[in-house]
Design an enzyme around this catalytic site. Structure first.
Site, PDB file in Angstrom:
ATOM      1  CE  LYS A 177     -11.813 -12.136 -42.139  1.00 28.43           C
ATOM      2  NZ  LYS A 177     -12.490 -11.152 -42.894  1.00 28.43           N
ATOM      3  N   GLY A 230     -15.835  -8.481 -32.854  1.00 25.06           N
ATOM      4  CA  GLY A 230     -16.949  -8.888 -33.704  1.00 25.06           C
ATOM      5  C   GLY A 230     -18.092  -9.416 -32.858  1.00 25.06           C
ATOM      6  N   GLY A 235     -16.806 -14.851 -32.219  1.00 25.18           N
ATOM      7  CA  GLY A 235     -15.831 -14.729 -31.135  1.00 25.18           C
ATOM      8  C   GLY A 235     -15.648 -16.041 -30.384  1.00 25.18           C
ATOM      9  CD  GLU A 252     -12.545  -5.348 -26.356  1.00 21.10           C
ATOM     10  OE1 GLU A 252     -13.677  -4.964 -26.002  1.00 21.10           O
ATOM     11  OE2 GLU A 252     -11.555  -5.315 -25.608  1.00 21.10           O
ATOM     12  CB  CYS A 286     -19.795  -2.695 -29.812  1.00 22.20           C
ATOM     13  SG  CYS A 286     -18.451  -1.545 -29.637  1.00 22.20           S
ATOM     14  CD  GLN A 333     -25.987  -5.112 -39.361  1.00 24.58           C
ATOM     15  OE1 GLN A 333     -25.916  -6.258 -38.936  1.00 24.58           O
ATOM     16  NE2 GLN A 333     -26.324  -4.108 -38.581  1.00 24.58           N
ATOM     17  CD  GLU A 385     -24.577  -6.655 -30.560  1.00 26.23           C
ATOM     18  OE1 GLU A 385     -24.201  -7.702 -31.091  1.00 26.23           O
ATOM     19  OE2 GLU A 385     -23.813  -5.739 -30.213  1.00 26.23           O
TER      20      GLU A 385
HETATM   21  P1  NAP Z   1     -18.592 -10.689 -37.127  1.00 23.97           P
HETATM   22  O1  NAP Z   1     -19.524 -11.214 -38.140  1.00 23.97           O
HETATM   23  O2  NAP Z   1     -18.372 -11.478 -35.898  1.00 23.97           O
HETATM   24  O3  NAP Z   1     -17.216 -10.446 -37.896  1.00 23.97           O
HETATM   25  C1  NAP Z   1     -16.107  -9.834 -37.295  1.00 23.97           C
HETATM   26  C2  NAP Z   1     -14.855 -10.243 -38.034  1.00 23.97           C
HETATM   27  O4  NAP Z   1     -14.618 -11.635 -37.827  1.00 23.97           O
HETATM   28  C3  NAP Z   1     -14.933 -10.078 -39.554  1.00 23.97           C
HETATM   29  O5  NAP Z   1     -13.653  -9.748 -40.035  1.00 23.97           O
HETATM   30  C4  NAP Z   1     -15.347 -11.466 -40.003  1.00 23.97           C
HETATM   31  O6  NAP Z   1     -15.031 -11.731 -41.349  1.00 23.97           O
HETATM   32  C5  NAP Z   1     -14.537 -12.324 -39.055  1.00 23.97           C
HETATM   33  N1  NAP Z   1     -15.059 -13.666 -38.798  1.00 23.97           N
HETATM   34  C6  NAP Z   1     -16.336 -14.092 -38.889  1.00 23.97           C
HETATM   35  N2  NAP Z   1     -16.403 -15.390 -38.522  1.00 23.97           N
HETATM   36  C7  NAP Z   1     -15.149 -15.778 -38.193  1.00 23.97           C
HETATM   37  C8  NAP Z   1     -14.573 -17.008 -37.745  1.00 23.97           C
HETATM   38  N3  NAP Z   1     -15.317 -18.091 -37.551  1.00 23.97           N
HETATM   39  N4  NAP Z   1     -13.251 -17.051 -37.502  1.00 23.97           N
HETATM   40  C9  NAP Z   1     -12.480 -15.957 -37.662  1.00 23.97           C
HETATM   41  N5  NAP Z   1     -12.967 -14.774 -38.107  1.00 23.97           N
HETATM   42  C10 NAP Z   1     -14.289 -14.685 -38.362  1.00 23.97           C
HETATM   43  O7  NAP Z   1     -19.028  -9.231 -36.628  1.00 23.97           O
HETATM   44  P2  NAP Z   1     -19.448  -7.982 -37.502  1.00 23.97           P
HETATM   45  O8  NAP Z   1     -20.814  -8.240 -38.055  1.00 23.97           O
HETATM   46  O9  NAP Z   1     -18.348  -7.606 -38.430  1.00 23.97           O
HETATM   47  O10 NAP Z   1     -19.527  -6.844 -36.377  1.00 23.97           O
HETATM   48  C11 NAP Z   1     -20.630  -6.660 -35.561  1.00 23.97           C
HETATM   49  C12 NAP Z   1     -20.378  -7.216 -34.154  1.00 23.97           C
HETATM   50  O11 NAP Z   1     -19.172  -6.697 -33.641  1.00 23.97           O
HETATM   51  C13 NAP Z   1     -21.461  -6.776 -33.176  1.00 23.97           C
HETATM   52  O12 NAP Z   1     -21.816  -7.864 -32.373  1.00 23.97           O
HETATM   53  C14 NAP Z   1     -20.764  -5.712 -32.345  1.00 23.97           C
HETATM   54  O13 NAP Z   1     -21.300  -5.533 -31.050  1.00 23.97           O
HETATM   55  C15 NAP Z   1     -19.374  -6.224 -32.321  1.00 23.97           C
HETATM   56  N6  NAP Z   1     -18.428  -5.153 -32.000  1.00 23.97           N
HETATM   57  C16 NAP Z   1     -17.840  -5.149 -30.766  1.00 23.97           C
HETATM   58  C17 NAP Z   1     -16.966  -4.134 -30.416  1.00 23.97           C
HETATM   59  C18 NAP Z   1     -16.286  -4.117 -29.071  1.00 23.97           C
HETATM   60  O14 NAP Z   1     -15.270  -3.470 -28.946  1.00 23.97           O
HETATM   61  N7  NAP Z   1     -16.806  -4.792 -28.056  1.00 23.97           N
HETATM   62  C19 NAP Z   1     -16.686  -3.118 -31.333  1.00 23.97           C
HETATM   63  C20 NAP Z   1     -17.314  -3.141 -32.570  1.00 23.97           C
HETATM   64  C21 NAP Z   1     -18.176  -4.170 -32.906  1.00 23.97           C
HETATM   65  P3  NAP Z   1     -16.116 -11.454 -42.518  1.00 23.97           P
HETATM   66  O15 NAP Z   1     -16.360 -10.003 -42.536  1.00 23.97           O
HETATM   67  O16 NAP Z   1     -15.433 -11.937 -43.726  1.00 23.97           O
HETATM   68  O17 NAP Z   1     -17.333 -12.242 -42.146  1.00 23.97           O
END
Ligand code: NAP
Length: 498
Positions: A177, A230, A235, A252, A286, A333, A385
């Site tokens: 997904k 995410g 998470g 992550e 990230c 964003q 962040e």
């Molecule tokens: P996000 O909003 O948390 O979304 C990540 C993924 O999770 C998307 O596919 C999202 O779907 C899905 N999702 C959202 N809520 C969910 C839930 N309750 N249950 C299951 N899945 C859910 O994060 P993002 O805005 O895409 O990415 C930015 C974040 O990712 C930042 O905090 C960044 O630091 C972090 N990140 C961390 C790493 C690492 O390796 N540590 C790497 C890259 C990014 P939708 O898109 O449909 O909302």
């Protein structure tokens, strides 16, 4: 890319399918606000069908010799290499990172798939001596079963492959997904595995919101592991839901990554590193450098070097190779980053940027000026962040002060120090609370053959990529083979023989 908005279905059991009366959403080019592709908003019933397919495909895929699974991955890596230029363009158009980084995203995916293909001929276990005679002890790695891969938008081809390639080589079947706003990049990833000849059901693709599709996947009891990248809030939600079923959840999450510049640093080198770390991918990595911790002896000099350089830093069309920074990834964003900039203006001193860019091409997309604040440690912008092109600069008196500031945040992903003092560099490797420390290099720049991840709120203890990738997706089975032809009792017979 043609102006036609291409429609995609779900990929379930080896076929692209569009459920009857499916609702749809579109992905948007953040540089132009034009639609790119249209995707199905899957329902929980669609997720169930995808898990059905993955479960059905699991026994045969698990029993396929790992080197043969590796051959399929190698074909996928080759195909993606052939398509690199086209897919890199899609990354840039759908996510907004500049084209060199769009191509880099795809290259990282190619590198990782190739690396995992080689793992098909390793997947090492251990052999360990027994305390008893005529007894052989070893471990083997076994697939977990059906796994869910849930990914963010900022590395829309690399991060999916960090998960998918590792899950596949170890014999798992996958339901993938992707982030909704980079679903087209994700579809290109799936098409590569399809073209490589992956058997039906081994990789399934479901699109739609995290709250519906992600949740349904995490809650399906047949999904034995979830690999999630995410934000912290999502998470935590995934972790809690997974915990109810005692399933393995790999997280992550975010970062608030510091770079320390000591008074003996090579300042021109550090300048290049800070620019790339803070404003590469519009600060939406990230591992992005979001805090610059400057020794007071070089504070004024380095800050003026940085602001001078930013005057010639070009923000614009991400497809133009001369552009330094493109738009941010989406309207959401843009809104969130501008909110943080407004907070920063109240609690800190704005040095440069601090605004939405307007006029000409800027009016068509989500462009924010590279922004620098001078702040004391402890403000919101210095601790939370932001995930955008916003850098907080903090003055420190000495190394001890620098480490205290660097460590006093809720995250612990990446960190960096610029110094010519080898003792201090190694001291920092020990002192910095982070999963990754760079010496004389920016906080960004991961290589696929090394483990990646962080501590504190950045995750829950696991690592991705490198050798850790195999651990993430396997169970260890311990095997005892007794060829003594008699009952031998560990701890009892071994003790009496001693
Ligand atoms: P996000 O909003 O948390 O979304 C990540 C993924 O999770 C998307 O596919 C999202 O779907 C899905 N999702 C959202 N809520 C969910 C839930 N309750 N249950 C299951 N899945 C859910 O994060 P993002 O805005 O895409 O990415 C930015 C974040 O990712 C930042 O905090 C960044 O630091 C972090 N990140 C961390 C790493 C690492 O390796 N540590 C790497 C890259 C990014 P939708 O898109 O449909 O909302």
């Amino acid at each position: 890319m043609s102006s036609k908005v291409e429609e995609f279905g779900l990929f379930i059991n080896g076929k692209w399918v569009t459920p009857p009366k499916a609702a749809r959403f579109q992905t948007i080019n953040p540089a132009t606000k034009e639609p790119i592709s249209s995707f199905v908003s899957a329902t929980p019933a669609d997720v169930t069908r995808a898990v059905d397919a993955a479960q059905l495909a699991f026994p045969a895929w698990r029993d396929t010799p790992a080197p043969m699974r590796g051959e399929l991955l190698l074909s996928a890596a080759r195909l993606l290499r052939e398509r690199k230029s086209a897919v890199g363009q899609i990354v840039t158009q759908e996510m907004g990172k500049v084209i060199a980084e769009g191509l880099g995203d795809v290259q990282e995916a190619i590198d990782f798939i190739g690396y995992m293909a080689g793992e098909g001929r390793r997947l090492f276990g251990e052999t360990v001596p027994s305390e008893l005679r005529s007894k052989f002890c070893l471990t083997v790695r076994q697939a977990k079963g059906v796994v869910a891969c849930i990914t963010p938008w900022n590395f829309p081809t690399a991060i999916p492959n960090w998960k998918i390639a590792a899950a596949l080589i170890t014999g798992n079947t996958v339901v993938f997904k992707p982030a909704s706003n980079t679903a087209r990049c994700a579809a290109e990833v799936v098409k590569v595995y399809e073209a490589a000849g992956l058997p039906a059901g081994v990789l399934n693709f479901v699109t739609g919101s995290g709250g519906v599709v992600g949740k349904a996947l995490v809650e399906d009891p047949r999904v034995r592991a979830v690999s999630f990248t995410g934000g912290v809030d999502a998470g935590r939600d995934v972790y809690v839901r997974g915990a109810h079923q005692l399933k393995m959840v790999h997280l992550e999450l975010g970062g608030k990554n510091p770079v320390i510049i000591m008074d003996d640093a090579n300042l021109p080198l550090a300048l290049e590193g800070v620019l790339f770390g803070a404003f590469g991918t519009s600060g939406q990595r990230c591992t992005a450098t979001s805090r610059l911790i400057l020794h007071e002896k070089v504070y004024d000099e380095f800050l003026s070097m940085l602001t001078r350089r930013l005057k010639t830093f070009s923000v614009g069309d991400p497809l133009d190779p001369a552009t330094g920074m493109g738009p941010v990834a989406s309207e959401d964003q843009e809104k969130k980053i501008l909110e943080y900039i407004a907070i920063g203006k109240k609690e800190a001193k704005l040095v440069c940027g601090g605004e939405k860019l307007t006029g000409g091409l800027y009016d068509r997309g989500y462009y924010i000026a590279p922004t620098i604040f001078e702040t004391r440690h402890g403000t919101r912008i210095s601790k939370e962040e932001i995930f955008g092109p916003v850098l907080s600069v903090i003055k420190v008196a000495d190394y001890g002060d620098a480490v205290r500031v660097a460590n006093d945040v809720d995250y612990g992903l990446s960190s960096a120090i610029y110094t010519r003092d080898v003792n201090r560099a190694f001291r920092a490797v020990e002192d910095l609370e982070a999963g990754i420390t760079y010496v004389n290099a920016p906080t960004i720049g991961a290589e696929v053959q090394l483990p990646f991840g962080g501590i504190k709120n950045t995750g829950n203890g696991g690592r991705e990529a490198g050798s850790a990738a195999i651990e993430e997706f396997t169970e260890v089975k311990t095997v005892f083979v007794d060829f003594s032809d008699k009952l031998q009792k560990a701890q009892i017979d071994s003790e009496s023989a001693a």
